[in-house]
Structures are given as structure tokens and as C-alpha cells.
Design an enzyme around this catalytic site. Sequence first.
Site, PDB file in Angstrom:
ATOM      1  N   GLY A  21       1.610   2.667  -2.857  1.00 13.89           N
ATOM      2  CA  GLY A  21       0.574   3.306  -3.663  1.00 13.89           C
ATOM      3  C   GLY A  21      -0.388   2.276  -4.224  1.00 13.89           C
TER       4      GLY A  21
ATOM      5  N   CYS B 122       6.391  -1.488  -0.850  1.00 14.96           N
ATOM      6  CA  CYS B 122       5.147  -2.016  -1.407  1.00 14.96           C
ATOM      7  C   CYS B 122       5.106  -1.799  -2.927  1.00 14.96           C
ATOM      8  CB  CYS B 122       3.935  -1.431  -0.686  1.00 14.96           C
ATOM      9  SG  CYS B 122       2.462  -2.462  -0.871  1.00 14.96           S
TER      10      CYS B 122
ATOM     11  N   SER C  76      -1.918  -6.672  -2.952  1.00 18.23           N
ATOM     12  CA  SER C  76      -2.559  -7.752  -3.701  1.00 18.23           C
ATOM     13  C   SER C  76      -1.599  -8.321  -4.743  1.00 18.23           C
ATOM     14  CB  SER C  76      -3.836  -7.257  -4.383  1.00 18.23           C
ATOM     15  OG  SER C  76      -3.529  -6.199  -5.269  1.00 18.23           O
ATOM     16  N   LEU C  77      -0.455  -7.651  -4.948  1.00 20.21           N
ATOM     17  CA  LEU C  77       0.571  -8.114  -5.885  1.00 20.21           C
ATOM     18  C   LEU C  77       1.789  -8.603  -5.109  1.00 20.21           C
ATOM     19  CD1 LEU C  77       0.524  -5.135  -8.428  1.00 20.21           C
ATOM     20  CD2 LEU C  77      -0.676  -7.320  -8.630  1.00 20.21           C
TER      21      LEU C  77
ATOM     22  N   HIS D   1       5.192  -2.835   4.978  1.00 19.67           N
ATOM     23  CA  HIS D   1       5.273  -1.411   5.320  1.00 19.67           C
ATOM     24  C   HIS D   1       6.065  -1.192   6.609  1.00 19.67           C
ATOM     25  CE1 HIS D   1       2.137   0.430   2.594  1.00 19.67           C
ATOM     26  NE2 HIS D   1       1.984  -0.865   2.365  1.00 19.67           N
TER      27      HIS D   1
ATOM     28  N   GLU E 100       6.850   1.584   7.822  1.00 24.67           N
ATOM     29  CA  GLU E 100       6.339   2.806   8.452  1.00 24.67           C
ATOM     30  C   GLU E 100       5.031   2.601   9.201  1.00 24.67           C
ATOM     31  OE1 GLU E 100       4.174   2.648   4.569  1.00 24.67           O
ATOM     32  OE2 GLU E 100       6.100   1.965   5.340  1.00 24.67           O
TER      33      GLU E 100
END
Length: 196
Positions: free
Chosen positions: A57, A84, A134-135, A170, A172
Site C-alpha cells: 500500500g 511491502c 521508498s521505505l 512483491h 505477487e
Amino acid sequence: MANILLLDNFDSFTYNLVEQLRNKNSNVLIYRNTVDINTILNSIKKIRNPILMLSPGPSTPKNAGCMLNLIKKVKGEIPIVGICLGHQAIVEAYGGIIGYAGEIFHGKASLINHDGLEMFEGLPQPLPVARYHSLICNKIPKNFIINSYFNDMIMSVRNNLDYVCGFQFHPESILTTSGALLLEKIINWASLKYKG
């Protein structure tokens, strides 16, 4: 067949994830992170051997609705898998530290190194994965191990006591070439919580 409650963090990848899980005969019940936490907790109580999965998200774990509080309520009770943003929330909820990666990775394919254990057993080394973030996790919580990394960046963590794991990348995504197999192995590993 696994029974998964998926917390949707309003990400475009959520339904790719749902489709892959259902293709492996998992039952998937979906709630958005804006739903009242008590509604979700009541649903978890009705599921036999539930696995909580936290979707990717936008933004940060603190801005992801009920996710952090939900993790804190169920940790140690049921297996949790985070992808994520979900991974970052697990790290934060258990007392680790999340920070900025220094650059934005959007649709970047990277070759990660992994420990070859549990969900990574038998997978290619290095493993091609898709990254959209970005984290990153800067400091892991107590009882967690780093089980994959890219250069100096933590790409996944695992807690063998609580059966909790998180993936910065990810599985998926089509860019994660062994992603379907990895997801299957993740669910099999998380299900071990109920066999011991």
C-alpha cells in the site's frame, strides 16, 4: 487449503495477490484497513487456523488505518505475513525501525540473496524480485532474523516463534519470477503454527 484474512491497504497489487492465493486453493477474506478493528477481530475468531496477510500500500504504516493496531492485537496468536507496507508495519509493530531508502524503487527488478531456509528453500540464488518502495527496515525487532537482502538493504524478515514474516519486495509481481512458488511456501510455513 489455507484460510487467509487479507488486510487491503488500498494497493493496485492487492487483487494480484488475492488471485495467486485463490489459485492455490486458499480461502481469502478481504477487509480494507478502514474497517473497524473489532469487526476484523471478530472475523478472525470465526476462521479456523487463520493467517493474517497484510497487503502492500501507499504511505507509511502509521497512516495505514487499523493495520498497526491489528498486528499488535493478534501478534503471537496467529501467523502474520506482510508484503511491502505490510512488512514495514510488522517491523514497526514489533519495535523495529523503518526509514527512507534514500531513493524510490518503482517497478525495479533486483537480484536478492536469501538464506535458503524455510520459504526460500529450493528457490534460485540470487532470486529475481520486484521492488516498489521508498521505505526500508533499518533495524529489525527482537526475535526476528534477516532472511534476504539486496546489497545492505533488508528485503525480508522472519520470526520463527510467532510465525510472522515480512517481505519488502512483491512476490505477487510478474517481475518476481518464482513468486507463485514463494507465496505457496510462505503460506505453508505460516500454517506450521497450527501443527506444533
